[in-house]
Design an enzyme around this catalytic site. Sequence first.
Site, PDB file in Angstrom:
ATOM      1  N   ARG A  99      50.348  46.272  52.368  1.00 20.23           N
ATOM      2  CA  ARG A  99      49.279  47.139  51.721  1.00 20.23           C
ATOM      3  C   ARG A  99      48.477  47.654  53.053  1.00 20.23           C
ATOM      4  NH1 ARG A  99      45.383  46.450  46.553  1.00 20.23           N
ATOM      5  NH2 ARG A  99      47.116  47.403  45.709  1.00 20.23           N
ATOM      6  N   HIS A 126      51.507  54.617  45.869  1.00 20.02           N
ATOM      7  CA  HIS A 126      51.593  53.087  45.161  1.00 20.02           C
ATOM      8  C   HIS A 126      52.925  53.081  44.330  1.00 20.02           C
ATOM      9  CE1 HIS A 126      50.039  49.471  44.216  1.00 20.02           C
ATOM     10  NE2 HIS A 126      48.842  49.767  43.571  1.00 20.02           N
ATOM     11  N   GLN A 129      53.298  50.341  41.615  1.00 20.30           N
ATOM     12  CA  GLN A 129      52.422  50.563  40.270  1.00 20.30           C
ATOM     13  C   GLN A 129      53.012  51.801  39.348  1.00 20.30           C
ATOM     14  OE1 GLN A 129      49.003  49.368  39.901  1.00 20.30           O
ATOM     15  NE2 GLN A 129      49.589  50.377  37.959  1.00 20.30           N
ATOM     16  N   ASP A 221      42.357  56.769  37.233  1.00 20.14           N
ATOM     17  CA  ASP A 221      42.233  55.814  38.079  1.00 20.14           C
ATOM     18  C   ASP A 221      40.700  55.869  38.768  1.00 20.14           C
ATOM     19  OD1 ASP A 221      42.619  54.169  40.435  1.00 20.14           O
ATOM     20  OD2 ASP A 221      43.867  55.650  41.702  1.00 20.14           O
ATOM     21  N   CYS A 261      45.443  52.277  36.077  1.00 18.43           N
ATOM     22  CA  CYS A 261      46.084  50.975  36.955  1.00 18.43           C
ATOM     23  C   CYS A 261      45.405  49.958  37.490  1.00 18.43           C
ATOM     24  CB  CYS A 261      46.332  51.700  38.272  1.00 18.43           C
ATOM     25  SG  CYS A 261      45.150  52.625  39.428  1.00 18.43           S
ATOM     26  N   ARG A 289      53.556  44.786  36.147  1.00 14.39           N
ATOM     27  CA  ARG A 289      53.750  44.951  37.526  1.00 14.39           C
ATOM     28  C   ARG A 289      54.489  43.564  38.109  1.00 14.39           C
ATOM     29  NH1 ARG A 289      49.862  46.932  40.763  1.00 14.39           N
ATOM     30  NH2 ARG A 289      50.869  46.531  42.245  1.00 14.39           N
TER      31      ARG A 289
HETATM   32  N1   CP Z   1      46.539  48.420  40.561  1.00 12.69           N
HETATM   33  C1   CP Z   1      46.365  47.592  41.743  1.00 12.69           C
HETATM   34  O1   CP Z   1      47.210  47.541  42.589  1.00 12.69           O
HETATM   35  O2   CP Z   1      45.513  46.419  41.817  1.00 12.69           O
HETATM   36  P1   CP Z   1      45.184  45.722  43.046  1.00 12.69           P
HETATM   37  O3   CP Z   1      44.394  46.498  43.977  1.00 12.69           O
HETATM   38  O4   CP Z   1      43.949  44.612  42.296  1.00 12.69           O
HETATM   39  O5   CP Z   1      46.301  44.892  43.742  1.00 12.69           O
HETATM   40  N1  NVA Z   2      43.447  54.567  44.010  1.00 10.61           N
HETATM   41  C1  NVA Z   2      43.214  53.327  44.079  1.00 10.61           C
HETATM   42  C2  NVA Z   2      44.157  52.399  43.557  1.00 10.61           C
HETATM   43  C3  NVA Z   2      44.001  51.089  43.341  1.00 10.61           C
HETATM   44  C4  NVA Z   2      44.888  50.226  42.726  1.00 10.61           C
HETATM   45  C5  NVA Z   2      43.113  52.880  45.507  1.00 10.61           C
HETATM   46  O1  NVA Z   2      43.562  53.159  46.487  1.00 10.61           O
HETATM   47  O2  NVA Z   2      42.076  52.084  45.780  1.00 10.61           O
END
Ligand code: CP
Ligand code: NVA
Length: 302
Positions: A99, A126, A129, A221, A261, A289
Amino acid sequence: MNKDLISGFDLSVSDINAIFSLAKKLKKQKNSTELLGKTVGLVFQKPSVRTRVSFEVGARQLGAECLYLAPQDIQLGSREPIKDVARVLSRYLDGIVARTFSHTHILELARYAKVSVINGLSDLYHPCQALADVYTVYENAGKFKGVKLAYIGDGNNVLHSLLAVGAKVGLSISAATPKGYEPDKEIWQEALKIAKKTGTEITHCYDAMQAVNGADFVYTDVWTSMGQEKERKKRLKDFRRFQVNAKLLEFVGKKYRIMHCMPVHRQEEITDEVMESKSSIVFEQAENRLHVQKAVMALLIK
Ligand code: CP
Ligand code: NVA
């Protein structure tokens, strides 16, 4: 299937079908041995609840060991070259979930890693997701053809991945974003090209009421993604007509389901009332997930 899962565009329709059918099986069978004796490492530059916990628990349920490497541990991109980290980790681990902030960090990790790299969110995509989301759509609708998902909000990583996976499976997507927050042009064009082939419709507009009309699923989102905190004040203003609330949902005109999400910023992108309503399938999405990523790991990690 490719070695890595970097974006939904990496997957063929048959890859997606294979992931979904294994996810369905694993959802019924909690523990199995697909990854017995393997070790999966999670290299994270940003915080996480769902991605971290679902990958860790999922890897263990498949028989693997799992290591969580927090931002201060690896310090990806600042302590040493990413290509060195990739080659060292490949000698210890059997798979990497990363990540990152910059998408180029994931690309570099994948380029130099001998083991599979799975994108657990970057600023651009993502994919895990979107796979879980589209799987959840299928569980609820029983099909993709003629099913419409309206995405209201930021043209961000989550929308980009929904476009990639949605176009491939033939889900119709209507996105509404404020001006200046459109999805990436190249990603949009790529999704359009795929949608043409799969015979589905992908549209963009600046009017949330228009986008939700006739939708089976209404998705949103956060307005301020991780790493954009300095823009929060401006974004609160720019997105104010893009809240998913009871008034907007009057324009759907049929039965709909609400998706997000998570994490949810109540009273910003979605009202508490809508989030907690019977139409909300947000927690089904979050649970999926786990099942979908278990399938991804089982299929990718050798
Ligand atoms: N939706 C999602 O990726 O959540 P987190 O940021 O908590 O992993
Ligand atoms: N768009 C958001 C998604 C979080 C799961 C971010 O990148 O923070």
